[in-house]
Design an enzyme around this catalytic site. Sequence first.
Site, PDB file in Angstrom:
ATOM      1  N   CYS A  99      31.468  62.216 -23.217  1.00  0.00           N
ATOM      2  CA  CYS A  99      32.134  62.262 -22.099  1.00  0.00           C
ATOM      3  C   CYS A  99      33.299  61.069 -22.098  1.00  0.00           C
ATOM      4  O   CYS A  99      33.349  60.541 -23.217  1.00  0.00           O
ATOM      5  CB  CYS A  99      31.087  61.801 -21.165  1.00  0.00           C
ATOM      6  N   HIS A 108      27.110  52.386 -21.313  1.00  0.00           N
ATOM      7  CA  HIS A 108      25.965  52.046 -20.324  1.00  0.00           C
ATOM      8  C   HIS A 108      26.255  50.787 -19.301  1.00  0.00           C
ATOM      9  O   HIS A 108      25.702  50.595 -18.611  1.00  0.00           O
ATOM     10  CB  HIS A 108      24.872  51.611 -20.965  1.00  0.00           C
ATOM     11  N   GLU A 163      21.150  51.612 -18.729  1.00  0.00           N
ATOM     12  CA  GLU A 163      22.403  51.457 -17.542  1.00  0.00           C
ATOM     13  C   GLU A 163      21.762  50.927 -16.393  1.00  0.00           C
ATOM     14  O   GLU A 163      22.327  50.420 -15.617  1.00  0.00           O
ATOM     15  CB  GLU A 163      22.872  52.804 -17.487  1.00  0.00           C
ATOM     16  N   CYS A 178      31.734  51.876 -19.188  1.00  0.00           N
ATOM     17  CA  CYS A 178      32.548  53.084 -18.456  1.00  0.00           C
ATOM     18  C   CYS A 178      32.910  52.565 -17.064  1.00  0.00           C
ATOM     19  O   CYS A 178      32.135  52.060 -16.239  1.00  0.00           O
ATOM     20  CB  CYS A 178      31.445  54.131 -18.313  1.00  0.00           C
TER      21      CYS A 178
HETATM   22 FE1  F3S Z   1      30.120  59.322 -19.474  1.00  0.00          FE
HETATM   23 FE2  F3S Z   1      30.887  57.266 -17.825  1.00  0.00          FE
HETATM   24 FE3  F3S Z   1      29.944  59.363 -16.731  1.00  0.00          FE
HETATM   25  S1  F3S Z   1      29.746  57.034 -19.883  1.00  0.00           S
HETATM   26  S2  F3S Z   1      28.591  60.271 -18.109  1.00  0.00           S
HETATM   27  S3  F3S Z   1      31.889  59.237 -18.055  1.00  0.00           S
HETATM   28  S4  F3S Z   1      29.584  57.420 -16.120  1.00  0.00           S
END
Ligand code: F3S
Length: 284
Positions: A12, A77, A129, A99
């Site tokens: 992702c 995380h 997380e 993220c």
């Molecule tokens: Fe990936 Fe961030 Fe979503 S790590 S699953 S884009 S919250």
Amino acid sequence: MEVRLAECAGFCFGVKRAVDTVYEQVEKGKTIYTYGPIVHNEEVVKDLEEKGVRVIENKDELLSLDSENATVIIRAHGVPREIYDILERKGFECVDATCPFVKRIHKIVEKESSEGKHIIIIGNPGHPEVEGIKGWCKGPVTILETPEEAMDFPIKEGKEICIVSQTTFNYNKFQYIVEIFQKKGYNDSVVNTICNATEERQRSAKAIATEADVMIVIGGKHSSNTRKLYEICSKECANTYFIQTLDDLHLELPKAVRLVGITAGASTPNKLIEEVQNHVRINF
Ligand code: F3S
């Protein structure tokens, strides 16, 4: 024969960003640590290890390390606030690859709990997380993941609650748990913090599987999100294969095959996806 890769396959946005960050930092020639494995993929972790990147397993290990000329990278995380404090105190350089969607949750719980709200995190209590989110709360916090736990949650007169969720939690289950709190008459604020990366990956896998004659799902055998992709694809396409690496792929394609679809779990690196894609293109 056509080989088609699902629109959203593999890493992702957040994980890709974190992995890229580590590779960038390696170039700088310092001692590089990641706080926890940067991604749940042995190949990637091994490759980084060969480049000198070391994994810090826990807080005690961090406390025991020498910070001289060393950089610690925080993975997607995120981590509890306490870890940043330790990094600062010990004089490490910190590169934060949390993220942004997770960072947003940290900010929400920090603000809401400093205003006196009881924070409810809906998610898996053992997941890093969730531990990270918990570590940004400034007051009472409860982690729960089942409707039963929500029903058992004791009502406190006049106490306001704020509900957030782990980014990968199932949306319907989240809604159901939120309704339980609302029926109990809580004065609550609910922030849906579920990230749609998982859903998009599943949706795009399904879209290809419905058309494909053969479907290949790439991912770790212990990866639950890859297994889920396999389940979804198998329902749509009877010839669905689950592979970890190219070595597992023993395809014998009949002449009539027109479309081979490929998807991959959240921890599968692009390099591996490309290898599989090229192999199918060249050999069949
Ligand atoms: Fe990936 Fe961030 Fe979503 S790590 S699953 S884009 S919250």
